[in-house]
Motif scaffolding. Sequence first.
Motif, PDB file in Angstrom:
ATOM      1  N   GLU A 387     -35.577  42.404   6.800  1.00  0.00           N
ATOM      2  CA  GLU A 387     -34.127  42.309   6.999  1.00  0.00           C
ATOM      3  C   GLU A 387     -33.779  41.204   7.982  1.00  0.00           C
ATOM      4  O   GLU A 387     -32.815  40.435   7.777  1.00  0.00           O
ATOM      5  N   LYS A 388     -34.550  41.091   9.060  1.00  0.00           N
ATOM      6  CA  LYS A 388     -34.290  40.051  10.057  1.00  0.00           C
ATOM      7  C   LYS A 388     -34.587  38.658   9.490  1.00  0.00           C
ATOM      8  O   LYS A 388     -33.902  37.681   9.825  1.00  0.00           O
ATOM      9  N   GLU A 391     -31.631  37.692   7.450  1.00  0.00           N
ATOM     10  CA  GLU A 391     -30.519  37.338   8.333  1.00  0.00           C
ATOM     11  C   GLU A 391     -30.694  35.957   8.967  1.00  0.00           C
ATOM     12  O   GLU A 391     -29.700  35.307   9.327  1.00  0.00           O
ATOM     13  N   SER A 392     -31.937  35.488   9.075  1.00  0.00           N
ATOM     14  CA  SER A 392     -32.196  34.199   9.720  1.00  0.00           C
ATOM     15  C   SER A 392     -31.921  33.000   8.820  1.00  0.00           C
ATOM     16  O   SER A 392     -31.904  31.862   9.286  1.00  0.00           O
ATOM     17  N   GLU A 394     -29.559  30.724   6.515  1.00  0.00           N
ATOM     18  CA  GLU A 394     -28.149  30.409   6.263  1.00  0.00           C
ATOM     19  C   GLU A 394     -27.906  29.965   4.829  1.00  0.00           C
ATOM     20  O   GLU A 394     -26.886  30.300   4.227  1.00  0.00           O
ATOM     21  N   ILE A 424     -29.335  33.358  -0.866  1.00  0.00           N
ATOM     22  CA  ILE A 424     -29.004  33.792   0.493  1.00  0.00           C
ATOM     23  C   ILE A 424     -27.941  32.854   1.053  1.00  0.00           C
ATOM     24  O   ILE A 424     -28.121  31.630   1.068  1.00  0.00           O
ATOM     25  N   ASN A 426     -25.528  32.628   4.566  1.00  0.00           N
ATOM     26  CA  ASN A 426     -25.166  33.147   5.885  1.00  0.00           C
ATOM     27  C   ASN A 426     -25.856  34.481   6.185  1.00  0.00           C
ATOM     28  O   ASN A 426     -25.239  35.424   6.693  1.00  0.00           O
ATOM     29  N   GLY A 427     -27.150  34.544   5.860  1.00  0.00           N
ATOM     30  CA  GLY A 427     -27.935  35.713   6.195  1.00  0.00           C
ATOM     31  C   GLY A 427     -27.749  36.916   5.304  1.00  0.00           C
ATOM     32  O   GLY A 427     -28.196  38.010   5.646  1.00  0.00           O
ATOM     33  N   LYS A 428     -27.101  36.726   4.134  1.00  0.00           N
ATOM     34  CA  LYS A 428     -26.878  37.843   3.224  1.00  0.00           C
ATOM     35  C   LYS A 428     -27.285  37.467   1.800  1.00  0.00           C
ATOM     36  O   LYS A 428     -27.108  36.313   1.374  1.00  0.00           O
TER      37      LYS A 428
END
Length: 500
Positions: A387-388, A391-392, A394, A424, A426-428
């Motif tokens: 998950e991290k 999120e990293s 962009e 992905i 912006n981390g999503k």
Amino acid sequence: MITTVDADFLALPLEKVSDAALSTATGAGASHVDVRIERTRTGLLSLRDAKPETQSDETNFGIGVRVIVNGAWGFASSPDVSVESAQKLALTAVAMAKTSKPLSTDEISLVPEPVYAKKSWVSAYEIDPFSVTDADKKDRLASLSSKLLTAKGVNHTSAHTMYVKEQKHYADSAGTSTTQQRVRVQTQIEAISTGDHGFESMRTLAQPAGYGWEWMGNSIWNWDAEIEQLPTLLAEKVAAPSVEPGRYDLLIHPSNLWLTIHESIGHATELDRAIGYEANYAGTSFATPDKLGTLKYGSELMNVTGDRSTEHGLSTVGWDDEGVAAQRWDIVKDGVLVGYQLDRRIAAAVNKDRSNGCAYSDSPAHVPIQRMPNVSLQANPTGPTLEKLIESVEDGIYILGDKSWSIDMQRYNFQFTGQQFHRIKNGKLVGQLKDVAYQATTTDFWGSMKAVGGPSTYVLGGAFNCGKAQPGQVAAVSHGCPAAVFDKVNVLNTVAEASK
């Protein structure tokens, strides 16, 4: 947990037969002799649309005798495992070595190895797949396939499982005598969609593994949960836009990254290949011995090990096919090339003190050659979760599952595709893409690795069918790795490239 070699294999006259070969060959002038008595049973079951399509159950059994006489190899094999056969094979192998001596360009020698007398080893598994009835195997695959067929958008399914039990008795003239047994299972289930959109598929990510039939339950890999997700993933893929070529940050899941490790690190650090022994067939390597200790293979986050001891690894053994005990060693340390894969002959040829146990033969009819151990990228002990990692990122693509690939003969320029490609932003995760391939050179790719996942992201992947040598041999090998992020990798559109 099964802890002993099958009684029916141990009941064979293993030591009597191997002793006959050893004494006959040494008496005929051999300075080194090794004997392998092998029995490998391979089962295969395939279903199409939840109905049986093919099934086989084959056993390969025999004895192989290898000798060194006056610095030259000799080898002979037979499916007849008896004292008389062993004696004849020993004399044939010695005669072959004497005949080939005038044609030999190398003076064969082997580095020493401690003696292991009357030792035994069994891989870590609980349920012998051959103890499970054919009906139960079919029912398990049919049940999973039927769940897919009831889903909207799934027109067809395929399901394949292969299961192998390999038993081997090894003895050599130095006094080593070992007997071992290992089991492995590989299963893939695929959902297929056809229609106006053409053809699309989505396959399970479960890897082949050194388990027994317990692998097909849900306690180790949750098959039922993955099957439940496949139709949704397939529908998203069908509707997904084609990728826009360019440079993207890539978050690569172990189910895809294992194959990149295999092709760009595993094969590249086989020392026999790196010094030219495979040049006329499987190719050479850019990672030549003059670069050992200096080649910047990747970023400082890159730590790769070779081993033959990882639990449930496909290349895990007690001893290799030259009587060398299983070991673990560094191949890449902090991004720098520091080690190779070795058998006893190659170790002697490059003045090493010891082999690291990479000799293997896929049948008694073939000579042992240097084969790949489990080659794995190590997780960052304090690294981020999946998950991290997401999120990293962009602007990137999250890639899962392996599919097609290509790489040049020096293991340097490559291209890989996959099963799933999630955009992905912006981390999503914002939806799937399709027609994605990533392309790079080996050192550029591994040099761009900017984040390595923690232990929670680590998965042991691999393959049953790594090919090498002439005559061709096949070996099973595992590659563990965490998820990792790579900076600005070149992404191609496979449809656009195919039309060029």
